[in-house]
Design a protein around this motif. Structure first.
Motif, PDB file in Angstrom:
ATOM      1  N   SER A  90       0.821  -1.205   0.000  1.00 20.12           N
ATOM      2  CA  SER A  90       0.000   0.000   0.000  1.00 20.12           C
ATOM      3  C   SER A  90       0.852   1.251   0.000  1.00 20.12           C
ATOM      4  N   TYR A  91       0.627   2.104  -1.020  1.00 21.92           N
ATOM      5  CA  TYR A  91       1.258   3.411  -1.111  1.00 21.92           C
ATOM      6  C   TYR A  91       0.307   4.528  -0.679  1.00 21.92           C
ATOM      7  N   LEU A  92      -0.749   4.192   0.032  1.00 17.81           N
ATOM      8  CA  LEU A  92      -1.671   5.231   0.491  1.00 17.81           C
ATOM      9  C   LEU A  92      -1.125   5.908   1.747  1.00 17.81           C
ATOM     10  N   TYR A  93      -1.235   7.216   1.790  1.00 13.95           N
ATOM     11  CA  TYR A  93      -0.833   7.949   2.985  1.00 13.95           C
ATOM     12  C   TYR A  93      -1.822   7.640   4.094  1.00 13.95           C
ATOM     13  N   ASP A  94      -1.326   7.121   5.198  1.00 12.37           N
ATOM     14  CA  ASP A  94      -2.194   6.566   6.241  1.00 12.37           C
ATOM     15  C   ASP A  94      -1.619   6.909   7.614  1.00 12.37           C
ATOM     16  N   PRO A  95      -1.554   8.223   7.964  1.00 11.97           N
ATOM     17  CA  PRO A  95      -0.838   8.619   9.182  1.00 11.97           C
ATOM     18  C   PRO A  95      -1.426   8.048  10.461  1.00 11.97           C
ATOM     19  N   ASP A  96      -2.735   7.793  10.473  1.00 13.80           N
ATOM     20  CA  ASP A  96      -3.368   7.253  11.676  1.00 13.80           C
ATOM     21  C   ASP A  96      -3.500   5.733  11.657  1.00 13.80           C
ATOM     22  N   ALA A  97      -3.011   5.108  10.597  1.00 15.02           N
ATOM     23  CA  ALA A  97      -3.041   3.654  10.437  1.00 15.02           C
ATOM     24  C   ALA A  97      -4.462   3.092  10.420  1.00 15.02           C
ATOM     25  N   PHE A  98      -5.443   3.935  10.051  1.00 19.95           N
ATOM     26  CA  PHE A  98      -6.816   3.429   9.953  1.00 19.95           C
ATOM     27  C   PHE A  98      -6.953   2.459   8.781  1.00 19.95           C
ATOM     28  N   PHE A  99      -6.412   2.840   7.629  1.00 25.65           N
ATOM     29  CA  PHE A  99      -6.553   2.001   6.446  1.00 25.65           C
ATOM     30  C   PHE A  99      -5.818   0.675   6.615  1.00 25.65           C
ATOM     31  N   SER A 100      -4.587   0.732   7.080  1.00 25.64           N
ATOM     32  CA  SER A 100      -3.824  -0.505   7.257  1.00 25.64           C
ATOM     33  C   SER A 100      -4.459  -1.403   8.315  1.00 25.64           C
ATOM     34  N   GLY A 101      -4.983  -0.790   9.371  1.00 16.79           N
ATOM     35  CA  GLY A 101      -5.656  -1.591  10.390  1.00 16.79           C
ATOM     36  C   GLY A 101      -6.878  -2.308   9.839  1.00 16.79           C
ATOM     37  N   ASN A 102      -7.619  -1.625   8.991  1.00 18.30           N
ATOM     38  CA  ASN A 102      -8.805  -2.256   8.409  1.00 18.30           C
ATOM     39  C   ASN A 102      -8.442  -3.313   7.374  1.00 18.30           C
ATOM     40  N   LEU A 103      -7.327  -3.124   6.678  1.00 16.34           N
ATOM     41  CA  LEU A 103      -6.885  -4.191   5.776  1.00 16.34           C
ATOM     42  C   LEU A 103      -6.592  -5.463   6.571  1.00 16.34           C
ATOM     43  N   ARG A 104      -5.974  -5.301   7.713  1.00 15.04           N
ATOM     44  CA  ARG A 104      -5.696  -6.479   8.539  1.00 15.04           C
ATOM     45  C   ARG A 104      -6.992  -7.066   9.091  1.00 15.04           C
ATOM     46  N   ARG A 105      -7.936  -6.204   9.463  1.00 17.19           N
ATOM     47  CA  ARG A 105      -9.253  -6.693   9.901  1.00 17.19           C
ATOM     48  C   ARG A 105      -9.944  -7.462   8.784  1.00 17.19           C
ATOM     49  N   ALA A 106      -9.693  -7.051   7.539  1.00 14.65           N
ATOM     50  CA  ALA A 106     -10.315  -7.714   6.388  1.00 14.65           C
ATOM     51  C   ALA A 106      -9.681  -9.061   6.076  1.00 14.65           C
ATOM     52  N   GLY A 107      -8.555  -9.361   6.698  1.00 11.89           N
ATOM     53  CA  GLY A 107      -7.931 -10.665   6.494  1.00 11.89           C
ATOM     54  C   GLY A 107      -6.644 -10.638   5.699  1.00 11.89           C
ATOM     55  N   VAL A 108      -6.079  -9.438   5.452  1.00  9.66           N
ATOM     56  CA  VAL A 108      -4.810  -9.366   4.732  1.00  9.66           C
ATOM     57  C   VAL A 108      -3.697  -9.893   5.637  1.00  9.66           C
ATOM     58  N   ARG A 109      -2.967 -10.865   5.143  1.00  6.42           N
ATOM     59  CA  ARG A 109      -1.950 -11.523   5.959  1.00  6.42           C
ATOM     60  C   ARG A 109      -0.578 -10.853   5.828  1.00  6.42           C
ATOM     61  N   ASN A 110      -0.206 -10.518   4.621  1.00 10.36           N
ATOM     62  CA  ASN A 110       1.109  -9.923   4.375  1.00 10.36           C
ATOM     63  C   ASN A 110       0.904  -8.522   3.812  1.00 10.36           C
ATOM     64  N   LEU A 111       1.179  -7.519   4.634  1.00 11.02           N
ATOM     65  CA  LEU A 111       0.945  -6.129   4.256  1.00 11.02           C
ATOM     66  C   LEU A 111       2.254  -5.364   4.352  1.00 11.02           C
ATOM     67  N   LEU A 112       2.653  -4.762   3.237  1.00 14.10           N
ATOM     68  CA  LEU A 112       3.851  -3.933   3.204  1.00 14.10           C
ATOM     69  C   LEU A 112       3.402  -2.489   3.017  1.00 14.10           C
ATOM     70  N   LEU A 113       3.777  -1.632   3.962  1.00  6.20           N
ATOM     71  CA  LEU A 113       3.373  -0.232   3.910  1.00  6.20           C
ATOM     72  C   LEU A 113       4.497   0.603   3.315  1.00  6.20           C
ATOM     73  N   ALA A 114       4.171   1.344   2.249  1.00  8.74           N
ATOM     74  CA  ALA A 114       5.148   2.161   1.531  1.00  8.74           C
ATOM     75  C   ALA A 114       4.715   3.620   1.627  1.00  8.74           C
ATOM     76  N   ASP A 115       5.541   4.449   2.213  1.00  7.58           N
ATOM     77  CA  ASP A 115       5.217   5.864   2.369  1.00  7.58           C
ATOM     78  C   ASP A 115       5.249   6.550   0.999  1.00  7.58           C
ATOM     79  N   PRO A 116       4.142   7.165   0.546  1.00 12.17           N
ATOM     80  CA  PRO A 116       4.146   7.803  -0.771  1.00 12.17           C
ATOM     81  C   PRO A 116       4.808   9.173  -0.789  1.00 12.17           C
ATOM     82  N   ARG A 117       5.144   9.705   0.377  1.00 12.05           N
ATOM     83  CA  ARG A 117       5.740  11.036   0.430  1.00 12.05           C
ATOM     84  C   ARG A 117       7.199  10.984  -0.037  1.00 12.05           C
ATOM     85  N   VAL A 118       7.589  12.004  -0.786  1.00 11.01           N
ATOM     86  CA  VAL A 118       8.940  12.056  -1.344  1.00 11.01           C
ATOM     87  C   VAL A 118       9.695  13.188  -0.678  1.00 11.01           C
ATOM     88  N   GLY A 119      10.875  12.870  -0.140  1.00 13.59           N
ATOM     89  CA  GLY A 119      11.724  13.875   0.484  1.00 13.59           C
ATOM     90  C   GLY A 119      12.748  14.414  -0.494  1.00 13.59           C
TER      91      GLY A 119
END
Length: 314
Positions: A90-119
């Motif tokens: 997931s490249y979605l900006y998710d500062p509060d981890a709501f989206f990633s938490g719900n993906l895990r609630r949905a049954g996602v087993r292997n989740l890699l979080l990728a920060d879309p912000r570019v420095g």
């Protein structure tokens, strides 16, 4: 990794194209996997059936809203969809981890979080590919590539009048006014290019956000049979048009990234943004940056001097 991989990528056209090198890593490493991309449908079409993705799905789907609320009841169909993948990136900006938490609630087993912000510490494609090192994938080529389909190429050739002479593609728009050269400068540039390359066609491209600049140029060149206006084309077709162009002139924009990814030699004008971070890393890309950061301070003669090196056989 066999099985099914889902990449979730929002963002604008340029953001997506800057992520293509990371997607190429996935495709090269897992050629047998089913790779799917969830994003804005008109943008991820650049990847569907064009090397990177076997399928795409639109992120603009009403039940998706529930995945951004930590207390919502999740859509069963989407839960089944997300949990059907062996790996989700997931490249979605998710500062509060709501989206990633719900993906895990949905049954996602292997989740890699990728920060879309570019420095400002490395090229954007390097930064966007960095999370894939968790899968032992390391980026060696920062240049994005677009692979048009046969249908894309047929449509591009249909749009371009039969003519043995080359054509130059021009995009006078950008994602923001501060990154855009004035319409007056573009008008003067095209007039000077017409004098230097009298037989070359000028294909001026743009979309709804470029209406003002396009209207100015349309008024200036409405009697010029060598000026072709191509507006609001599907992105894969526009990419195919760029594969046929002699060279491209534009700004720091998503359309410029598409032209470079299509293999078209590019002259790109930069103002406040840093080309070391944001310019396409493809061969035959030349950047001109304003000495002050203001687009108004890019001199017409400087642009023409660079274009002359591209136009010698046009």
């Amino acid at each position: 990794m066999a099985g099914r991989i889902l990449v979730i990528r929002g963002g604008a056209i340029g953001d997506f194209i800057l992520t293509l090198p990371a997607l190429a890593l996935l495709r090269d490493a897992f050629p047998e996997a089913h790779i799917e991309i969830l994003g804005y449908k008109h943008i991820v079409a650049l990847a569907e059936g064009r090397f990177y993705a076997d399928a795409t799905r639109s992120i603009e789907y009403a039940p998706m809203a529930g995945f951004f609320n930590p207390k919502s009841e999740l859509d069963p169909e989407l839960c089944a969809y997300f949990s059907s993948f062996d790996q989700v990136i997931s490249y979605l900006y998710d500062p509060d981890a709501f989206f990633s938490g719900n993906l895990r609630r949905a049954g996602v087993r292997n989740l890699l979080l990728a920060d879309p912000r570019v420095g400002d510490h490395a090229h954007a494609s390097d930064q966007l590919a960095l999370p894939l090192q968790q899968l032992a994938l390391f980026l060696l080529d920062e240049g994005a590539r677009f692979f048009p389909s046969d249908a894309d190429m047929r449509e591009a050739r249909r749009l371009l009048p039969a003519d043995p002479h080359p054509f130059v593609a021009i995009h006078p728009g950008s994602g923001g006014k501060q990154k855009t050269w004035s319409s007056g400068n573009w008008k003067a540039l095209i007039a000077r290019m017409r004098h230097r390359m009298p037989t070359a066609r000028m294909a001026i491209v743009g979309g709804e956000s470029d209406d003002c600049a396009l209207e100015t140029l349309r008024e200036a060149f409405h009697n010029d049979s060598q000026a072709i206006f191509l507006e609001s084309l599907p992105l894969p077709v526009l990419g195919a048009v760029f594969t046929l162009a002699h060279f491209f002139v534009g700004h720091d924009s998503g359309i410029s990234h598409l032209a470079a990814a299509a293999g078209c030699p590019c002259v790109l004008l930069f103002g406040p943004t840093d080309p070391a971070i944001w310019a396409p890393r493809n061969e035959s890309v030349t950047t001109l940056q304003s000495p002050t950061g203001s687009m108004d301070d890019i001199a017409l003669e400087s642009v023409l001097a660079v274009i002359d090196s591209f136009a010698t056989d046009a």
